[in-house]
Design an enzyme around this catalytic site. Structure first.
Site, PDB file in Angstrom:
ATOM      1  N   THR A 123       0.918  -1.147  -0.119  1.00  0.00           N
ATOM      2  CA  THR A 123      -0.049   0.106  -0.007  1.00  0.00           C
ATOM      3  C   THR A 123       1.023   1.100   0.039  1.00  0.00           C
ATOM      4  OG1 THR A 123      -1.697  -1.108   1.355  1.00  0.00           O
ATOM      5  CG2 THR A 123      -1.784   1.388   1.098  1.00  0.00           C
TER       6      THR A 123
ATOM      7  N   LYS B  74      -1.083   5.605   8.342  1.00  0.00           N
ATOM      8  CA  LYS B  74      -0.459   5.633   7.176  1.00  0.00           C
ATOM      9  C   LYS B  74      -1.377   5.744   6.002  1.00  0.00           C
ATOM     10  CE  LYS B  74       1.551   2.716   3.980  1.00  0.00           C
ATOM     11  NZ  LYS B  74       1.926   1.023   3.734  1.00  0.00           N
TER      12      LYS B  74
ATOM     13  N   LYS C  66      -7.626   1.591  -2.921  1.00  0.00           N
ATOM     14  CA  LYS C  66      -7.154   0.921  -1.634  1.00  0.00           C
ATOM     15  C   LYS C  66      -7.410   2.242  -0.458  1.00  0.00           C
ATOM     16  CE  LYS C  66      -4.963  -1.319   2.000  1.00  0.00           C
ATOM     17  NZ  LYS C  66      -5.626  -2.353   2.739  1.00  0.00           N
TER      18      LYS C  66
HETATM   19  P1  NAD Z   1       5.837  -5.834   7.430  1.00  0.00           P
HETATM   20  O1  NAD Z   1       6.387  -4.884   8.098  1.00  0.00           O
HETATM   21  O2  NAD Z   1       5.550  -7.149   8.369  1.00  0.00           O
HETATM   22  O3  NAD Z   1       6.678  -6.458   6.150  1.00  0.00           O
HETATM   23  C1  NAD Z   1       7.475  -5.601   5.145  1.00  0.00           C
HETATM   24  C2  NAD Z   1       8.699  -6.300   4.899  1.00  0.00           C
HETATM   25  O4  NAD Z   1       9.555  -5.684   4.023  1.00  0.00           O
HETATM   26  C3  NAD Z   1       9.555  -6.620   6.203  1.00  0.00           C
HETATM   27  O5  NAD Z   1       9.768  -7.921   6.201  1.00  0.00           O
HETATM   28  C4  NAD Z   1      10.747  -6.063   5.919  1.00  0.00           C
HETATM   29  O6  NAD Z   1      11.745  -6.648   6.255  1.00  0.00           O
HETATM   30  C5  NAD Z   1      10.655  -5.893   4.194  1.00  0.00           C
HETATM   31  N1  NAD Z   1      11.421  -4.922   3.491  1.00  0.00           N
HETATM   32  C6  NAD Z   1      11.585  -3.530   3.706  1.00  0.00           C
HETATM   33  N2  NAD Z   1      12.475  -2.938   2.859  1.00  0.00           N
HETATM   34  C7  NAD Z   1      12.785  -4.169   2.086  1.00  0.00           C
HETATM   35  C8  NAD Z   1      14.038  -4.227   0.984  1.00  0.00           C
HETATM   36  N3  NAD Z   1      14.685  -2.991   0.643  1.00  0.00           N
HETATM   37  N4  NAD Z   1      14.167  -5.388   0.557  1.00  0.00           N
HETATM   38  C9  NAD Z   1      13.522  -6.412   0.937  1.00  0.00           C
HETATM   39  N5  NAD Z   1      12.609  -6.503   1.998  1.00  0.00           N
HETATM   40  C10 NAD Z   1      12.315  -5.316   2.573  1.00  0.00           C
HETATM   41  O7  NAD Z   1       4.601  -5.162   6.848  1.00  0.00           O
HETATM   42  P2  NAD Z   1       3.112  -5.887   6.465  1.00  0.00           P
HETATM   43  O8  NAD Z   1       2.037  -5.909   7.367  1.00  0.00           O
HETATM   44  O9  NAD Z   1       3.538  -7.118   5.652  1.00  0.00           O
HETATM   45  O10 NAD Z   1       2.708  -4.924   5.145  1.00  0.00           O
HETATM   46  C11 NAD Z   1       3.333  -4.652   3.930  1.00  0.00           C
HETATM   47  C12 NAD Z   1       2.203  -3.890   3.152  1.00  0.00           C
HETATM   48  O11 NAD Z   1       0.940  -4.417   3.207  1.00  0.00           O
HETATM   49  C13 NAD Z   1       2.149  -2.622   3.668  1.00  0.00           C
HETATM   50  O12 NAD Z   1       2.266  -1.441   2.403  1.00  0.00           O
HETATM   51  C14 NAD Z   1       0.873  -2.501   4.342  1.00  0.00           C
HETATM   52  O13 NAD Z   1       0.469  -1.210   4.356  1.00  0.00           O
HETATM   53  C15 NAD Z   1       0.071  -3.309   3.548  1.00  0.00           C
HETATM   54  N6  NAD Z   1      -1.122  -4.188   4.049  1.00  0.00           N
HETATM   55  C16 NAD Z   1      -0.941  -4.611   5.474  1.00  0.00           C
HETATM   56  C17 NAD Z   1      -1.915  -5.038   5.866  1.00  0.00           C
HETATM   57  C18 NAD Z   1      -1.994  -5.911   7.283  1.00  0.00           C
HETATM   58  O14 NAD Z   1      -2.822  -6.327   8.068  1.00  0.00           O
HETATM   59  N7  NAD Z   1      -0.848  -5.929   7.921  1.00  0.00           N
HETATM   60  C19 NAD Z   1      -3.045  -5.213   5.310  1.00  0.00           C
HETATM   61  C20 NAD Z   1      -3.325  -4.522   4.124  1.00  0.00           C
HETATM   62  C21 NAD Z   1      -2.187  -4.101   3.406  1.00  0.00           C
END
Ligand code: NAD
Length: 300
Positions: free
Chosen positions: A100, A250, A175
């Site tokens: 997102t 966010k 979204k």
């Molecule tokens: P998270 O922080 O658990 O996962 C993100 C991952 O990206 C982490 O493991 C981090 O180490 C990795 N990362 C960051 N920079 C990186 C790079 N340069 N190279 C490789 N890996 C890298 O977050 P999440 O909860 O999995 O959310 C991810 C996305 O999904 C976000 O944009 C969030 O807004 C969206 N989202 C989350 C949810 C939820 O309920 N958690 C629901 C819908 C959408």
């Protein structure tokens, strides 16, 4: 079955990549956090040493990263299209960003990909960690018709509702509009329960009425912010997430950025962003977003 690179194996990306493996795809993954990479490896993802190394091996590259700057850096490297996934991908690979992020970043990365001859979609999700694990996510997909047609079978292994929302960036637009509804409606439902308590109206009774009346909405019937009426809602586990208040903040800020840039009037969206900022600044950003009821009821 396709060879897929999966970059960003966090709370969402980990289970999504595992579902691609279950569907029979060969999945090569990368995350900066070693623990996330090894957890994905246990689910059958082949670990790579870098995002570029993972991308170089794949027909389709999926990313699930925190925010716009991470997505720009992973795809565009130095910002000029060199050193990132776009530079490393093999010709004809399909690029799918499920993070997102802001609409501008989504469109900038899509343009950089198109300049190098790659098709790309922005495909953010709704459904949370539960939906990611159960492969029941909703995908909102922005991109050209042909890119959508190529992405659909890959996304189908991770979700059950896949909507083509229009051209590049419209998945992100859908979204943030959806999550602005969610943020506002959670506050509305929370205010109603706080008022009911003051009036001596039992929370279950309000639920019994409102869930079958015109106040019915997802924040009430699926994610009720008081313990009891919906047994698996975060309210029943002291607001452990779920979807954190910081994530909601966010998304509400992304909605406000685009509202300002486009001239749309979103006064309740602005108020919701301000209330979630207060809740987060008070130290509750890691709680589930439905925990805002405690602040609104004067209990946090
Ligand atoms: P998270 O922080 O658990 O996962 C993100 C991952 O990206 C982490 O493991 C981090 O180490 C990795 N990362 C960051 N920079 C990186 C790079 N340069 N190279 C490789 N890996 C890298 O977050 P999440 O909860 O999995 O959310 C991810 C996305 O999904 C976000 O944009 C969030 O807004 C969206 N989202 C989350 C949810 C939820 O309920 N958690 C629901 C819908 C959408």
């Amino acid at each position: 079955m396709a060879s897929v690179a999966f970059i960003g194996l966090g709370n969402m990306g980990g289970p999504m990549a595992a579902n691609l493996v279950k569907a029979g795809h060969r999945v090569v993954g990368f995350d900066m956090v070693e623990g996330n990479l090894s957890r994905a490896a246990e689910a059958g993802v082949e670990p790579a040493d870098s995002a570029a190394a993972a991308a170089a091996a794949a027909d389709c590259i999926v990313t699930m990263l925190p925010a716009g700057p991470h997505v720009r850096a992973v795809y565009m490297g130095d910002g000029g299209g060199e050193g990132g996934v776009i530079a490393a991908a093999r010709p004809g690979a399909l690029l799918v960003d499920c993070s997102t992020i802001d609409v501008d970043s989504a469109r900038a990365v899509n343009r950089a990909a198109a300049e190098k001859g790659f098709e790309m979609v922005d495909a953010p999700v709704s459904g949370g960690v539960g939906g990611a694990s159960a492969a029941t996510l909703t995908f909102m997909v922005g991109g050209e018709e042909q890119a959508f047609a190529r992405a659909e079978p890959v996304l189908a292994a991770m979700g059950k509702t896949i909507v083509h929302t229009g051209g590049p960036g419209t998945g992100q637009a859908a979204k943030i509009c959806n999550n602005m509804i969610l943020g506002i409606s959670m506050i509305a439902v929370s205010e109603a329960f706080a008022l009911a308590e003051r009036l001596g109206l039992d929370a279950q009774k309000l639920f019994d009425v409102a869930s079958r009346s015109s106040g019915q909405c997802w924040s009430l019937t699926t994610y009720c912010p008081v313990p009891g009426p919906v047994p698996n809602s975060p309210a029943n586990r002291d607001y452990a997430p779920g979807f954190t208040a910081d994530m909601m903040l966010k998304d509400l800020r992304l909605a406000q950025q685009t509202a300002h840039a486009s001239g749309a009037a979103t006064p309740l969206g602005a108020e919701a962003a301000a209330l979630y900022a207060l809740f987060s600044n008070a130290g509750h950003g890691a709680k589930d977003f439905s925990g805002i009821i405690r602040m609104l009821a004067g209990k946090a």
